[in-house]
Enzyme design. Structure first.
Site, short mmCIF file in Angstrom:
data_model
loop_
_atom_site.label_atom_id
_atom_site.label_comp_id
_atom_site.label_asym_id
_atom_site.label_seq_id
_atom_site.Cartn_x
_atom_site.Cartn_y
_atom_site.Cartn_z
N HIS A 60 25.77 17.49 6.55
CA HIS A 60 25.22 16.22 6.69
C HIS A 60 26.52 15.16 6.68
CE1 HIS A 60 22.06 18.53 4.94
NE2 HIS A 60 21.52 18.18 5.93
N ASP A 105 28.40 16.77 2.91
CA ASP A 105 28.14 17.85 2.32
C ASP A 105 28.56 18.90 3.41
OD1 ASP A 105 26.04 17.83 4.02
OD2 ASP A 105 24.80 17.87 1.92
N SER A 124 16.60 17.46 7.80
CA SER A 124 17.26 17.05 6.65
C SER A 124 18.20 15.74 7.08
CB SER A 124 17.93 18.11 6.10
OG SER A 124 19.03 18.74 6.95
#
Length: 373
Positions: free
Chosen positions: A341, A338, A53
């Protein structure tokens, strides 16, 4: 809140939301065979990207997956809006692509034909080196499957360019791999996985590198020669982990846990460079980069280092960024976007350090030097 509670809180919320979004597709009709793109000087023909991600740009959008970011406020600072990038804007590989003179690399799920000629991004949120990693999020594309997707791309490129031209071009391309974070966060550290009971930290790092070594060798056998491998950062300092401490301090246990993996990557790079003729490997020391950024935050313009810009709960890390949640206004001052990340500002900074930094952050040469070989 325990790691399992954090994960399943997020999953529960995600089940309530119908996620939709468009994936950025900026491929053009030039690339593997063209020296210029949109007036930019291309340092390499293309870049092929494998990872999770941290660099996914939409490959999970159409999967039956709970690991998605194709909804606002993800992409709030990105021209195309929410695309599946787990960031408010650029990822690290977006910045690297631009520095190499390439357009932004399209996601595999959205690329076809000429769009592939500048490269393809195969990264998938929740993916790991081990196939079993990330199963709590259901759909994801593990590294082994990403390599198979690359093989599919190769078949198409070979049909378009011919075997000889394709092989010569592929040897000059950059192959960026950023794997391993989920093998800890969404495997080893999860209570519903057996790995922590089966291996100590060093044994698990050895298991991962054994798999990783074989996977990179397969990429080499498919024609890859110029590899860029990203190590693991200070994972004990991300908001998700910080939120599990009432004092909101970094977990030294988690930070120490991933050190053997980073050490093993350096050893593996030295061995592969010796054993795979013509190969060149670069290691991006994300650990040192993040440590430097956190230690010298104000020098870099950051004022918030211990909580997410978007999220809920302690350190805004107990539940990650929800659909249509209002994020912080001063995003460029935050290190973390977040629960897991970095912000675009940090991604751009790390991309530039990887591109032209010294051996404290990129070893044994930087990406700019690798591209010129």
């Amino acid at each position: 809140m325990q790691m399992a509670d954090l994960r399943f809180s997020w999953l529960w919320v995600a089940l309530l939301v119908v996620l939709s979004g468009a994936v950025l597709s900026k491929g053009q009709d030039e690339g593997v065979v063209a020296p210029e793109a949109g007036g930019r000087r291309e340092m390499v023909p293309a870049m092929f990207i494998f990872g999770d991600s941290l660099i996914d740009n939409g490959n999970n959008n159409n999967l039956a997956s709970l690991a998605k970011a194709n909804y606002y406020p993800y992409g709030i600072d990105f021209k195309a809006g929410p695309t599946g990038r787990f960031s408010n804007g650029y990822t690290m590989v977006d910045e690297i692509a631009e520095l190499l003179g390439l357009p932004l690399i399209p996601a595999f799920s959205e690329s076809s034909g000429d769009q592939m000629l500048h490269g393809v991004n195969y990264a998938s949120a929740a993916a790991g080196i081990l196939d079993i990693t990330g199963r709590n999020f259901v759909g994801r594309i593990p590294f082994n499957q990403q390599i198979q997707n690359f093989e599919n791309t190769l078949d198409q490129l070979t049909n378009n360019l011919g075997a000889v031209d394709a092989a010569q071009s592929l040897a000059r391309c950059i192959y960026f791999v950023g794997m391993g974070s989920n093998d800890y966060l969404n495997n080893y550290l999860m209570p519903n996985y057996p790995t922590r009971n089966q291996y100590d930290g060093q044994q698990y790092a050895d298991l991962l590198i054994q798999q990783y070594n074989g996977q990179l060798t397969k990429l080499y056998n498919l024609g890859a020669r110029k590899f860029v491998l990203a190590g693991l950062g200070l994972m004990g300092c991300i908001p998700s982990i910080l939120s599990q401490s009432t004092a909101g301090v970094c977990s030294e246990e988690v930070n120490k846990l991933v050190l053997p993996f980073n050490a093993n990557i350096k050893t593996m790079i030295n061995n592969l460079s010796t054993n795979l003729p013509g190969s060149k490997f670069v290691f991006i020391d994300i650990h040192n980069m993040i440590q430097d950024i956190l230690s010298n935050a104000r020098l870099y313009g950051f004022s918030v280092v211990n909580r997410g810009c978007c999220g809920i709960g302690r350190n805004r890390g107990q539940i990650t960024c929800l659909p249509f949640q209002t994020p912080c206004a001063n995003r460029d001052q935050y290190v973390f976007w977040d629960a897991f990340h970095p912000t675009e500002a940090v991604n751009i900074l790390m991309g530039r350090k990887a591109f032209n930094g010294n051996q404290e952050v990129v070893y044994p040469i930087n990406i700019q030097q690798l591209a010129s070989l």
